[in-house]
Design a protein around this motif. Structure first.
Motif, mmCIF file in Angstrom:
data_model
loop_
_atom_site.group_PDB
_atom_site.id
_atom_site.type_symbol
_atom_site.label_atom_id
_atom_site.label_comp_id
_atom_site.label_asym_id
_atom_site.label_seq_id
_atom_site.Cartn_x
_atom_site.Cartn_y
_atom_site.Cartn_z
ATOM 1 N N ASP A 63 53.021 -29.504 17.561
ATOM 2 C CA ASP A 63 53.274 -28.072 17.716
ATOM 3 C C ASP A 63 52.537 -27.250 16.656
ATOM 4 O O ASP A 63 53.104 -26.361 16.028
ATOM 5 N N GLN A 64 51.257 -27.583 16.477
ATOM 6 C CA GLN A 64 50.425 -26.849 15.530
ATOM 7 C C GLN A 64 49.195 -26.311 16.240
ATOM 8 O O GLN A 64 48.675 -26.920 17.176
ATOM 9 N N LEU A 111 42.039 -35.233 18.245
ATOM 10 C CA LEU A 111 42.835 -34.593 17.195
ATOM 11 C C LEU A 111 43.579 -33.391 17.747
ATOM 12 O O LEU A 111 44.734 -33.131 17.370
ATOM 13 N N ALA A 112 42.942 -32.660 18.656
ATOM 14 C CA ALA A 112 43.591 -31.494 19.266
ATOM 15 C C ALA A 112 44.876 -31.899 19.986
ATOM 16 O O ALA A 112 45.856 -31.136 20.014
ATOM 17 N N GLU A 113 44.890 -33.089 20.569
ATOM 18 C CA GLU A 113 46.100 -33.578 21.245
ATOM 19 C C GLU A 113 47.226 -33.780 20.237
ATOM 20 O O GLU A 113 48.398 -33.506 20.537
ATOM 21 N N LYS A 139 48.405 -27.797 5.462
ATOM 22 C CA LYS A 139 48.906 -27.061 6.620
ATOM 23 C C LYS A 139 48.925 -27.939 7.865
ATOM 24 O O LYS A 139 49.847 -27.857 8.689
ATOM 25 N N LYS A 140 47.921 -28.794 8.006
ATOM 26 C CA LYS A 140 47.786 -29.639 9.193
ATOM 27 C C LYS A 140 48.181 -31.087 8.924
ATOM 28 O O LYS A 140 47.859 -31.974 9.723
#
Length: 206
Positions: free
Chosen positions: A128-129, A120-122, A154-155
């Motif tokens: 660009d979050q 998920l981090a990728e 937000k995400k």
């Protein structure tokens, strides 16, 4: 002269600690100890379980045997929650997506898996979050819903990219994928985010 008493009703324990009879006995003992006649009791605020406000064999029915005029009030926060839940269920039938269910599934999909969080981090980076964990919504903690909706909105680009790009046979993943495929999910989150303000402020007031 009128004297007001606000009783913080006494703690019970043991196997029968949650029974109406046990709780009422402790209340009655407190009234007796303090020299407070039941006829002076005006109201009692309790939660909405059968043990508290059921028609028979409850705290309410026992209080009424002592004083028919005492006003028994259920928890207004709980009543508001039930009303909001019923409204949400009707809304869900129309748009075919349950925001609360999506938020709960989101948390548990990532909760115990470092690998999934890493993936998920990728997607956060791709969109660009900044990475932030998925928040846990607990249905009996009513004020958690607003924070979870705000975080999901937000995400949303990163979360949507993740679920539409990855592939798992897990039922929870497929529920979430179907939810993010639904074009009404984001508008539903926006609607809930706007409308839940009134509900949140009502709960904070009480």
């Amino acid at each position: 002269m009128v004297t007001s008493h606000f009783y913080d009703m006494c703690v019970t324990s043991g196997i029968d600690g949650g029974r109406a009879a046990t709780i009422f006995d402790v209340m009655d003992q407190k009234f007796t100890k303090d020299g407070m006649p039941w006829l002076n009791a005006i109201s009692l605020s309790v939660d909405n379980t059968n043990a508290m406000i059921g028609r028979n064999n409850s705290i309410e029915s026992r209080c009424k045997t002592k004083n028919q005029s005492v006003f028994i009030s259920g928890c207004p926060c709980h009543l508001a929650h039930l009303a909001a839940t019923a409204a949400n269920d009707s809304f869900t039938e129309i748009i075919d997506v349950n925001v609360e269910d999506v938020l709960i599934d989101l948390y548990y999909w990532f909760d115990k898996s470092s690998k999934r969080k890493g993936k998920l981090a990728e997607y956060y980076e791709f969109c660009d979050q900044e990475y932030q964990q998925v928040l846990k919504h607990v249905t009996c903690r009513w004020l958690s819903l607003e924070r979870c909706i705000e975080r999901a909105l937000k995400k949303f680009p990163s979360l949507k990219s993740y679920f539409l790009s990855e592939g798992f046979s897990d039922a929870r993943f497929n529920r979430l994928k179907d939810a993010f495929l639904n074009p009404l999910l984001e508008p539903a989150l926006l609607f809930h985010n706007a409308s839940i303000q009134l509900f949140t402020q009502f709960n904070k007031l009480l």
